[in-house]
Design a protein around this motif. Sequence first.
Motif, PDB file in Angstrom:
ATOM      1  N   LEU A 151       0.860  -1.175   0.000  1.00 19.95           N
ATOM      2  CA  LEU A 151       0.000   0.000   0.000  1.00 19.95           C
ATOM      3  C   LEU A 151       0.896   1.223   0.000  1.00 19.95           C
ATOM      4  O   LEU A 151       1.762   1.358   0.864  1.00 19.95           O
ATOM      5  CB  LEU A 151      -0.904  -0.002   1.241  1.00 19.95           C
ATOM      6  CG  LEU A 151      -1.749   1.256   1.484  1.00 19.95           C
ATOM      7  CD1 LEU A 151      -2.710   1.506   0.332  1.00 19.95           C
ATOM      8  CD2 LEU A 151      -2.500   1.131   2.809  1.00 19.95           C
ATOM      9  N   GLU A 152       0.712   2.084  -1.003  1.00 19.30           N
ATOM     10  CA  GLU A 152       1.456   3.338  -1.089  1.00 19.30           C
ATOM     11  C   GLU A 152       0.465   4.486  -1.028  1.00 19.30           C
ATOM     12  O   GLU A 152      -0.462   4.545  -1.845  1.00 19.30           O
ATOM     13  CB  GLU A 152       2.266   3.418  -2.382  1.00 19.30           C
ATOM     14  CG  GLU A 152       3.363   2.374  -2.469  1.00 19.30           C
ATOM     15  CD  GLU A 152       4.170   2.467  -3.750  1.00 19.30           C
ATOM     16  OE1 GLU A 152       3.886   3.363  -4.575  1.00 19.30           O
ATOM     17  OE2 GLU A 152       5.070   1.642  -3.924  1.00 19.30           O
ATOM     18  N   VAL A 153       0.659   5.375  -0.046  1.00 19.58           N
ATOM     19  CA  VAL A 153      -0.236   6.518   0.126  1.00 19.58           C
ATOM     20  C   VAL A 153       0.591   7.789   0.028  1.00 19.58           C
ATOM     21  O   VAL A 153       1.472   8.028   0.854  1.00 19.58           O
ATOM     22  CB  VAL A 153      -0.981   6.448   1.473  1.00 19.58           C
ATOM     23  CG1 VAL A 153      -1.860   7.685   1.660  1.00 19.58           C
ATOM     24  CG2 VAL A 153      -1.820   5.179   1.550  1.00 19.58           C
ATOM     25  N   TYR A 154       0.327   8.573  -1.009  1.00 16.42           N
ATOM     26  CA  TYR A 154       1.016   9.843  -1.220  1.00 16.42           C
ATOM     27  C   TYR A 154       0.160  10.938  -0.593  1.00 16.42           C
ATOM     28  O   TYR A 154      -0.463  11.743  -1.267  1.00 16.42           O
ATOM     29  CB  TYR A 154       1.294  10.061  -2.709  1.00 16.42           C
ATOM     30  CG  TYR A 154       2.249   9.008  -3.227  1.00 16.42           C
ATOM     31  CD1 TYR A 154       3.619   9.184  -3.117  1.00 16.42           C
ATOM     32  CD2 TYR A 154       1.774   7.817  -3.763  1.00 16.42           C
ATOM     33  CE1 TYR A 154       4.510   8.200  -3.538  1.00 16.42           C
ATOM     34  CE2 TYR A 154       2.649   6.826  -4.190  1.00 16.42           C
ATOM     35  CZ  TYR A 154       4.011   7.024  -4.073  1.00 16.42           C
ATOM     36  OH  TYR A 154       4.889   6.041  -4.482  1.00 16.42           O
ATOM     37  N   GLY A 155       0.134  10.905   0.726  1.00 14.75           N
ATOM     38  CA  GLY A 155      -0.688  11.757   1.561  1.00 14.75           C
ATOM     39  C   GLY A 155      -0.576  11.215   2.970  1.00 14.75           C
ATOM     40  O   GLY A 155       0.443  10.630   3.339  1.00 14.75           O
ATOM     41  N   ARG A 156      -1.649  11.347   3.756  1.00 13.63           N
ATOM     42  CA  ARG A 156      -1.618  10.847   5.129  1.00 13.63           C
ATOM     43  C   ARG A 156      -2.606   9.685   5.292  1.00 13.63           C
ATOM     44  O   ARG A 156      -3.531   9.550   4.492  1.00 13.63           O
ATOM     45  CB  ARG A 156      -1.932  11.967   6.119  1.00 13.63           C
ATOM     46  CG  ARG A 156      -3.320  12.526   5.986  1.00 13.63           C
ATOM     47  CD  ARG A 156      -3.641  13.569   7.045  1.00 13.63           C
ATOM     48  NE  ARG A 156      -4.984  14.088   6.847  1.00 13.63           N
ATOM     49  CZ  ARG A 156      -6.095  13.465   7.222  1.00 13.63           C
ATOM     50  NH1 ARG A 156      -6.037  12.308   7.833  1.00 13.63           N
ATOM     51  NH2 ARG A 156      -7.281  14.002   6.980  1.00 13.63           N
ATOM     52  N   ILE A 157      -2.389   8.893   6.339  1.00 17.72           N
ATOM     53  CA  ILE A 157      -3.311   7.807   6.680  1.00 17.72           C
ATOM     54  C   ILE A 157      -3.829   8.040   8.087  1.00 17.72           C
ATOM     55  O   ILE A 157      -3.056   8.281   9.016  1.00 17.72           O
ATOM     56  CB  ILE A 157      -2.639   6.418   6.642  1.00 17.72           C
ATOM     57  CG1 ILE A 157      -2.221   6.027   5.232  1.00 17.72           C
ATOM     58  CG2 ILE A 157      -3.584   5.357   7.212  1.00 17.72           C
ATOM     59  CD1 ILE A 157      -1.574   4.650   5.148  1.00 17.72           C
ATOM     60  N   ALA A 158      -5.146   7.935   8.240  1.00 19.23           N
ATOM     61  CA  ALA A 158      -5.792   7.899   9.547  1.00 19.23           C
ATOM     62  C   ALA A 158      -6.721   6.687   9.532  1.00 19.23           C
ATOM     63  O   ALA A 158      -7.601   6.590   8.670  1.00 19.23           O
ATOM     64  CB  ALA A 158      -6.574   9.181   9.814  1.00 19.23           C
ATOM     65  N   ALA A 159      -6.486   5.731  10.442  1.00 17.51           N
ATOM     66  CA  ALA A 159      -7.295   4.516  10.501  1.00 17.51           C
ATOM     67  C   ALA A 159      -7.186   3.911  11.888  1.00 17.51           C
ATOM     68  O   ALA A 159      -6.274   4.247  12.656  1.00 17.51           O
ATOM     69  CB  ALA A 159      -6.838   3.504   9.452  1.00 17.51           C
ATOM     70  N   HIS A 160      -8.094   3.001  12.207  1.00 13.12           N
ATOM     71  CA  HIS A 160      -7.998   2.295  13.481  1.00 13.12           C
ATOM     72  C   HIS A 160      -6.924   1.211  13.387  1.00 13.12           C
ATOM     73  O   HIS A 160      -6.023   1.151  14.196  1.00 13.12           O
ATOM     74  CB  HIS A 160      -9.350   1.678  13.859  1.00 13.12           C
ATOM     75  CG  HIS A 160      -9.310   0.942  15.159  1.00 13.12           C
ATOM     76  ND1 HIS A 160      -9.213   1.589  16.366  1.00 13.12           N
ATOM     77  CD2 HIS A 160      -9.316  -0.383  15.441  1.00 13.12           C
ATOM     78  CE1 HIS A 160      -9.167   0.694  17.340  1.00 13.12           C
ATOM     79  NE2 HIS A 160      -9.223  -0.506  16.803  1.00 13.12           N
ATOM     80  N   ARG A 161      -7.019   0.369  12.354  1.00 13.55           N
ATOM     81  CA  ARG A 161      -6.062  -0.728  12.188  1.00 13.55           C
ATOM     82  C   ARG A 161      -5.639  -0.831  10.717  1.00 13.55           C
ATOM     83  O   ARG A 161      -6.476  -0.732   9.821  1.00 13.55           O
ATOM     84  CB  ARG A 161      -6.697  -2.045  12.630  1.00 13.55           C
ATOM     85  CG  ARG A 161      -5.701  -3.184  12.705  1.00 13.55           C
ATOM     86  CD  ARG A 161      -6.328  -4.466  13.223  1.00 13.55           C
ATOM     87  NE  ARG A 161      -6.785  -5.260  12.088  1.00 13.55           N
ATOM     88  CZ  ARG A 161      -8.023  -5.666  11.903  1.00 13.55           C
ATOM     89  NH1 ARG A 161      -8.966  -5.354  12.766  1.00 13.55           N
ATOM     90  NH2 ARG A 161      -8.350  -6.383  10.856  1.00 13.55           N
ATOM     91  N   VAL A 162      -4.325  -1.028  10.483  1.00 14.75           N
ATOM     92  CA  VAL A 162      -3.789  -1.211   9.135  1.00 14.75           C
ATOM     93  C   VAL A 162      -2.974  -2.501   9.128  1.00 14.75           C
ATOM     94  O   VAL A 162      -2.099  -2.691   9.956  1.00 14.75           O
ATOM     95  CB  VAL A 162      -2.898  -0.022   8.709  1.00 14.75           C
ATOM     96  CG1 VAL A 162      -2.287  -0.280   7.338  1.00 14.75           C
ATOM     97  CG2 VAL A 162      -3.697   1.276   8.706  1.00 14.75           C
ATOM     98  N   ASP A 163      -3.300  -3.397   8.183  1.00 11.03           N
ATOM     99  CA  ASP A 163      -2.617  -4.685   8.062  1.00 11.03           C
ATOM    100  C   ASP A 163      -2.226  -4.872   6.591  1.00 11.03           C
ATOM    101  O   ASP A 163      -3.093  -5.006   5.736  1.00 11.03           O
ATOM    102  CB  ASP A 163      -3.556  -5.806   8.524  1.00 11.03           C
ATOM    103  CG  ASP A 163      -2.883  -7.162   8.630  1.00 11.03           C
ATOM    104  OD1 ASP A 163      -1.748  -7.310   8.133  1.00 11.03           O
ATOM    105  OD2 ASP A 163      -3.492  -8.078   9.206  1.00 11.03           O
ATOM    106  N   VAL A 164      -0.910  -4.859   6.314  1.00 10.05           N
ATOM    107  CA  VAL A 164      -0.408  -4.957   4.942  1.00 10.05           C
ATOM    108  C   VAL A 164       0.617  -6.083   4.885  1.00 10.05           C
ATOM    109  O   VAL A 164       1.544  -6.118   5.687  1.00 10.05           O
ATOM    110  CB  VAL A 164       0.235  -3.631   4.478  1.00 10.05           C
ATOM    111  CG1 VAL A 164       0.759  -3.752   3.054  1.00 10.05           C
ATOM    112  CG2 VAL A 164      -0.761  -2.482   4.580  1.00 10.05           C
ATOM    113  N   ASP A 165       0.444  -7.003   3.929  1.00  8.73           N
ATOM    114  CA  ASP A 165       1.337  -8.163   3.843  1.00  8.73           C
ATOM    115  C   ASP A 165       2.775  -7.798   3.495  1.00  8.73           C
ATOM    116  O   ASP A 165       3.705  -8.286   4.123  1.00  8.73           O
ATOM    117  CB  ASP A 165       0.819  -9.174   2.817  1.00  8.73           C
ATOM    118  CG  ASP A 165      -0.293 -10.054   3.381  1.00  8.73           C
ATOM    119  OD1 ASP A 165      -0.612  -9.922   4.579  1.00  8.73           O
ATOM    120  OD2 ASP A 165      -0.847 -10.868   2.613  1.00  8.73           O
ATOM    121  N   GLU A 166       2.981  -6.958   2.469  1.00  5.27           N
ATOM    122  CA  GLU A 166       4.342  -6.725   1.982  1.00  5.27           C
ATOM    123  C   GLU A 166       4.964  -5.427   2.483  1.00  5.27           C
ATOM    124  O   GLU A 166       5.939  -5.452   3.224  1.00  5.27           O
ATOM    125  CB  GLU A 166       4.374  -6.789   0.458  1.00  5.27           C
ATOM    126  CG  GLU A 166       4.148  -8.198  -0.054  1.00  5.27           C
ATOM    127  CD  GLU A 166       4.177  -8.301  -1.566  1.00  5.27           C
ATOM    128  OE1 GLU A 166       4.601  -7.334  -2.236  1.00  5.27           O
ATOM    129  OE2 GLU A 166       3.759  -9.353  -2.076  1.00  5.27           O
TER     130      GLU A 166
END
Length: 191
Positions: A87-102
């Motif tokens: 997951l590539e985010v060219y900005g900001r992330i706001a979340a409760h939970r983030v789960d990314v395999d790679e």
Amino acid sequence: MNSKTSIPSGRTVTLDFVEGDLVVGRHSVINGSGKPPTVKVSGTVYGEGDNNFECNLSAENLEAEDNVTIHGDLEIKSHVEVEDGRLEVYGRIAAHRVDVDEALYVSKDLTVEEVDVGGSLKVDGTVKAGDIDVGGSFKAKGEVQAEKIDVGGSVSIESKVEITQLDVGGTAKVDGGRIHEINVGGSFESN
């Protein structure tokens, strides 16, 4: 019953507000409406693989396979899950939970309760998190505030830290701050 909007594979579409869930086919591109371009989804966004969002994206959940790229901010009320990809985010992330395999890359700030990445986590902004769990490497340019950080490989933070518990299998380097409890398998350096 939740409504569902489906975008076929290989398409480029412009959206604004989606009531219910959004299913995005493989290799599809989503553009937003307004300034800045934004897509709001009241339910869950399902990405079927290699999806690009050329906009800010907000939703209840984001569940995707393969790679997902977002050119904007990602705001998720509950959880983000990316299987077998990055997951590539060219900005900001706001979340409760983030789960990314790679791998997870964030060009601005990361604000989460819990983040779990199988490979590498790189954040160019600040990090505010409860629990950070990374299998490989964790790199941050901005300040990091976290309850617990557990990294199998290496940690490199170019700013001050406020960490309750830090566990690193390899090397850890920070630019000052406070760490209450530390366990490093390799070397530790603080400037």
